[in-house]
Scaffold this active site. Structure first.
Site, PDB file in Angstrom:
ATOM      1  CG  PHE A  25      -1.701   1.177   1.521  1.00 31.71           C
ATOM      2  CD1 PHE A  25      -2.169   2.010   0.513  1.00 31.71           C
ATOM      3  CD2 PHE A  25      -1.969   1.511   2.830  1.00 31.71           C
ATOM      4  CE1 PHE A  25      -2.893   3.154   0.805  1.00 31.71           C
ATOM      5  CE2 PHE A  25      -2.690   2.649   3.141  1.00 31.71           C
ATOM      6  CZ  PHE A  25      -3.149   3.479   2.134  1.00 31.71           C
ATOM      7  N   PRO A  67      22.370 -10.813   5.164  1.00 29.77           N
ATOM      8  CG  PRO A  67      22.842  -9.959   7.298  1.00 29.77           C
ATOM      9  CD  PRO A  67      22.557 -11.251   6.556  1.00 29.77           C
ATOM     10  CG  ASN A 101       6.610  -5.824  11.640  1.00 28.06           C
ATOM     11  OD1 ASN A 101       6.573  -5.667  10.434  1.00 28.06           O
ATOM     12  ND2 ASN A 101       5.535  -6.158  12.338  1.00 28.06           N
ATOM     13  CE1 TYR A 150       2.552  -3.591  12.185  1.00 29.43           C
ATOM     14  CE2 TYR A 150       1.649  -1.875  13.582  1.00 29.43           C
ATOM     15  CZ  TYR A 150       2.251  -2.261  12.414  1.00 29.43           C
ATOM     16  OH  TYR A 150       2.558  -1.321  11.448  1.00 29.43           O
ATOM     17  CE  LYS A 154       6.441  -0.890  11.773  1.00 30.88           C
ATOM     18  NZ  LYS A 154       6.999  -0.995  10.402  1.00 30.88           N
TER      19      LYS A 154
END
Length: 339
Positions: A25, A67, A101, A150, A154
């Site tokens: 989005f 990485p 996250n 969540y 984050k």
């Protein structure tokens, strides 16, 4: 010696940016804004099959990549900035959230560290990192106490970047974003659910969990503008709130969406089965620091954002009529986040 990012700052062009979550989005809008500003854009997503864009799209699950592989991508593209708009929230397990996250940000920090000219890392965080707050403006110094997996994942991602900057291993900013609206809002979010319902079954009752909260809403295109401003900025090692700067009744937003759709949709509020951790019932972001350091302020009104959200939902249904058969369970306004 000239700044290696000079092409992406004052003149707005010639920089190279890598955007993670580029097909999501917010990620799609970020790619568009950087492209329009003259940057060379490389979008990264777990899958790009069937996707088309005016910029490069690279299939890579960065949350699971080593990485070294990400370092190779950043070096090959000469990245001057990396915007992380990837993450997990909707229908995701706690492990999914921890990987997407938190671990992803740690990977980006490790990947950027060995580069001679380190790219600026712009991490899109969430207002839900703060957790429940009193009815005052949320500043960047407001204590963080998230109550959901969540929010915690984050916050851990934000800290990974901020700790790396403090240790001299990275350069960049955390943009702590409020609830995002606008064209393309995810179907699993409250606003996405409502818009899809109005686009497909407007005469049927709209059944939702109680709409008791007040939230801070910001348009997705304003978030993309903030990411561009952050990439051009010299500020580093800070959190910047990105929001609309107002606490708005969620019920009033849903009602306004029905009005923009032509009215007539009955709203039925009833508790949903099952429980969730208690979340903030009130949010208003203090966005003065972002204005001071980035020269950024939101430019789209909430009404414009909702109108464009509804238009996008109707266009999507017209393109794919079968989508009207897909069911999305009623939801509370928990996270209308940037995915």
């Amino acid at each position: 010696m000239s700044d290696p990012r000079a092409g992406g700052q004052e003149d707005g062009g010639a920089g190279s940016v890598v955007v993670l979550g580029a097909t999501g989005f917010v990620g799609r809008h970020i790619c568009e804004v950087f492209d329009a500003a003259g940057w060379r854009v490389t979008g990264i997503a777990r899958s790009v099959h069937g996707r088309s864009a005016p910029h490069e799209l690279l299939a890579l699950d960065a949350a699971r990549a080593e990485p070294d592989r990400v370092t190779e991508v950043l070096a090959d593209r000469g990245a001057r900035a990396v915007v992380n708009a990837a993450g997990a929230v909707w229908q995701a397990t706690e492990d999914d959230m921890a990987r997407a996250n938190t671990a992803l940000v740690e990977c980006l920090v490790a990947a950027a560290a060995p580069l001679g000219a380190r790219p600026r890392l712009i991490q899109l965080g969430s207002v839900h990192e703060y957790g429940p707050v009193p009815r005052t403006g949320i500043t960047e110094s407001t204590p963080t106490s998230p109550v959901t997996p969540y929010g915690r994942s984050k916050l851990a991602g934000a800290r990974a970047l901020l700790d790396a900057v403090a240790a001299g291993r990275a350069e960049g900013l955390v943009l702590r974003v409020s609830n995002v609206s606008g064209p393309g809002t995810h179907r699993a979010s409250l606003l996405g659910t409502v818009a899809h319902h109005l686009a497909t079954r407007a005469r049927q009752p709209l059944r939702l969990a109680p709409l008791l909260a007040h939230r801070d809403f910001v348009d997705v295109r304003d978030v993309a503008d903030a990411a561009l401003a952050a990439a051009r900025s010299d500020a580093s090692g800070q959190v910047l709130n990105i929001g609309g700067g107002r606490a708005t009744s969620v019920r009033s937003v849903v009602v306004r969406l029905t009005e923009l759709a032509g009215g007539g949709a009955e709203i039925v509020e009833a508790p949903c089965a099952g429980g969730r951790p208690p979340e903030a019932g009130w949010q208003r972001m203090d966005i003065r620091r972002a204005h001071r350091l980035l020269g950024w302020s939101p430019r789209r009104s909430l009404d414009d954002s909702l109108r464009d959200l509804l238009a996008h939902a109707r266009t999507a249904v017209h393109r794919d009529p079968l989508s009207s058969a897909l069911q999305v369970h009623p939801t509370t306004m928990t996270v209308s986040d940037h995915r």
